[in-house]
Write a protein that holds these residues in place. Structure first.
Motif, PDB file in Angstrom:
ATOM      1  N   ARG A  99       2.748  20.063  -1.067  1.00 38.00           N
ATOM      2  CA  ARG A  99       4.036  19.460  -0.722  1.00 38.00           C
ATOM      3  C   ARG A  99       4.532  18.662  -1.914  1.00 38.00           C
ATOM      4  NH1 ARG A  99       2.949  16.533   4.881  1.00 38.00           N
ATOM      5  NH2 ARG A  99       1.311  15.616   3.654  1.00 38.00           N
ATOM      6  N   THR A 100       5.804  18.689  -2.116  1.00 38.74           N
ATOM      7  CA  THR A 100       6.387  17.886  -3.179  1.00 38.74           C
ATOM      8  C   THR A 100       7.044  16.677  -2.541  1.00 38.74           C
ATOM      9  OG1 THR A 100       8.444  19.123  -3.069  1.00 38.74           O
ATOM     10  CG2 THR A 100       6.803  19.872  -4.670  1.00 38.74           C
ATOM     11  N   GLY A 101       7.165  15.629  -3.326  1.00 41.70           N
ATOM     12  CA  GLY A 101       7.830  14.432  -2.828  1.00 41.70           C
ATOM     13  C   GLY A 101       6.938  13.565  -1.968  1.00 41.70           C
ATOM     14  N   ILE A 102       5.636  13.568  -2.203  1.00 46.62           N
ATOM     15  CA  ILE A 102       4.709  12.733  -1.433  1.00 46.62           C
ATOM     16  C   ILE A 102       4.858  11.287  -1.889  1.00 46.62           C
ATOM     17  CG2 ILE A 102       2.273  12.243  -0.927  1.00 46.62           C
ATOM     18  CD1 ILE A 102       3.220  14.782   0.348  1.00 46.62           C
ATOM     19  N   ILE A 103       4.949  10.381  -0.942  1.00 48.63           N
ATOM     20  CA  ILE A 103       5.021   8.944  -1.216  1.00 48.63           C
ATOM     21  C   ILE A 103       3.761   8.324  -0.661  1.00 48.63           C
ATOM     22  CG2 ILE A 103       6.269   6.803  -0.802  1.00 48.63           C
ATOM     23  CD1 ILE A 103       8.752   8.581  -0.255  1.00 48.63           C
ATOM     24  N   GLU A 104       3.040   7.606  -1.502  1.00 52.47           N
ATOM     25  CA  GLU A 104       1.830   6.921  -1.061  1.00 52.47           C
ATOM     26  C   GLU A 104       2.084   5.424  -1.138  1.00 52.47           C
ATOM     27  OE1 GLU A 104      -2.541   6.377  -2.815  1.00 52.47           O
ATOM     28  OE2 GLU A 104      -2.051   8.428  -2.233  1.00 52.47           O
ATOM     29  N   ILE A 105       1.900   4.721  -0.027  1.00 52.51           N
ATOM     30  CA  ILE A 105       2.133   3.283   0.064  1.00 52.51           C
ATOM     31  C   ILE A 105       0.785   2.615   0.260  1.00 52.51           C
ATOM     32  CG2 ILE A 105       3.312   1.439   1.309  1.00 52.51           C
ATOM     33  CD1 ILE A 105       5.258   3.715   2.303  1.00 52.51           C
ATOM     34  N   GLU A 106       0.413   1.759  -0.697  1.00 52.23           N
ATOM     35  CA  GLU A 106      -0.862   1.058  -0.615  1.00 52.23           C
ATOM     36  C   GLU A 106      -0.590  -0.352  -0.117  1.00 52.23           C
ATOM     37  OE1 GLU A 106      -4.676   0.088  -3.420  1.00 52.23           O
ATOM     38  OE2 GLU A 106      -3.358   1.774  -3.899  1.00 52.23           O
ATOM     39  N   GLY A 110      -7.604  -1.501   1.199  1.00 51.73           N
ATOM     40  CA  GLY A 110      -7.997  -0.108   1.331  1.00 51.73           C
ATOM     41  C   GLY A 110      -7.109   0.706   2.253  1.00 51.73           C
ATOM     42  N   CYS A 111      -6.022   0.139   2.729  1.00 49.68           N
ATOM     43  CA  CYS A 111      -5.128   0.833   3.661  1.00 49.68           C
ATOM     44  C   CYS A 111      -4.006   1.513   2.871  1.00 49.68           C
ATOM     45  CB  CYS A 111      -4.552  -0.164   4.661  1.00 49.68           C
ATOM     46  SG  CYS A 111      -3.564   0.609   5.935  1.00 49.68           S
ATOM     47  N   ARG A 112      -3.860   2.824   3.060  1.00 53.45           N
ATOM     48  CA  ARG A 112      -2.815   3.597   2.401  1.00 53.45           C
ATOM     49  C   ARG A 112      -2.084   4.443   3.428  1.00 53.45           C
ATOM     50  NH1 ARG A 112      -6.155   6.024  -2.659  1.00 53.45           N
ATOM     51  NH2 ARG A 112      -6.370   4.058  -3.777  1.00 53.45           N
TER      52      ARG A 112
END
Length: 134
Positions: A99-106, A110-112
């Motif tokens: 998938r393109t456009g993945i957003i990862e919020i940290e 340790g929670c993402r």
């Protein structure tokens, strides 16, 4: 009927803060190296009041327009898609479509949270609020 007279013996301790003043103080608390207690002391405000204003600003309830809050963002390249023909170790999870456009919020601790670009903004906001309260 006797005439009643009222005398004010002291100045009122409560101060009325305008929306702009609240926003300015909340923004000061978000600056790197600043503490809520230090800013409260400098402006003669109770720290608990500043914490209340910060919470209201996050929830969009400070009054007036909502205060925009900036958070640090790190952009990292997406991992290469997994090839179906490449052998995988038995313990690896099933392949997911690339998938393109993945957003990862940290969120810390340790929670993402990982979402793609098609995520519903309101649903994401509710999830992030719940996670912040934990």
């Amino acid at each position: 009927m006797p005439l009643m007279q009222v005398k004010v013996l002291g100045a009122e301790r409560r101060r009325r803060w305008s929306y702009d003043e609240k926003v300015r103080l909340v923004e000061e608390t978000l600056q790197a190296g600043e503490t809520v207690c230090g800013i409260a002391r400098r402006h003669g405000v109770a720290p608990s009041l500043l914490f209340t204003w910060r919470r209201q600003a996050r929830q969009g309830r400070l009054g007036g327009d909502a205060v925009s809050v900036l958070v640090p963002v790190e952009i990292t390249p997406a991992p290469a898609p997994i090839s179906i023909s490449a052998p995988r170790p038995a313990s690896s999870p099933p392949a997911q479509r690339a998938r393109t456009g993945i957003i990862e919020i940290e969120l810390g601790g340790g929670c993402r949270v990982r979402v793609d670009r098609d995520v519903d903004g309101e649903a994401l906001q509710r999830v992030l609020e719940l996670l912040r309260r934990r």
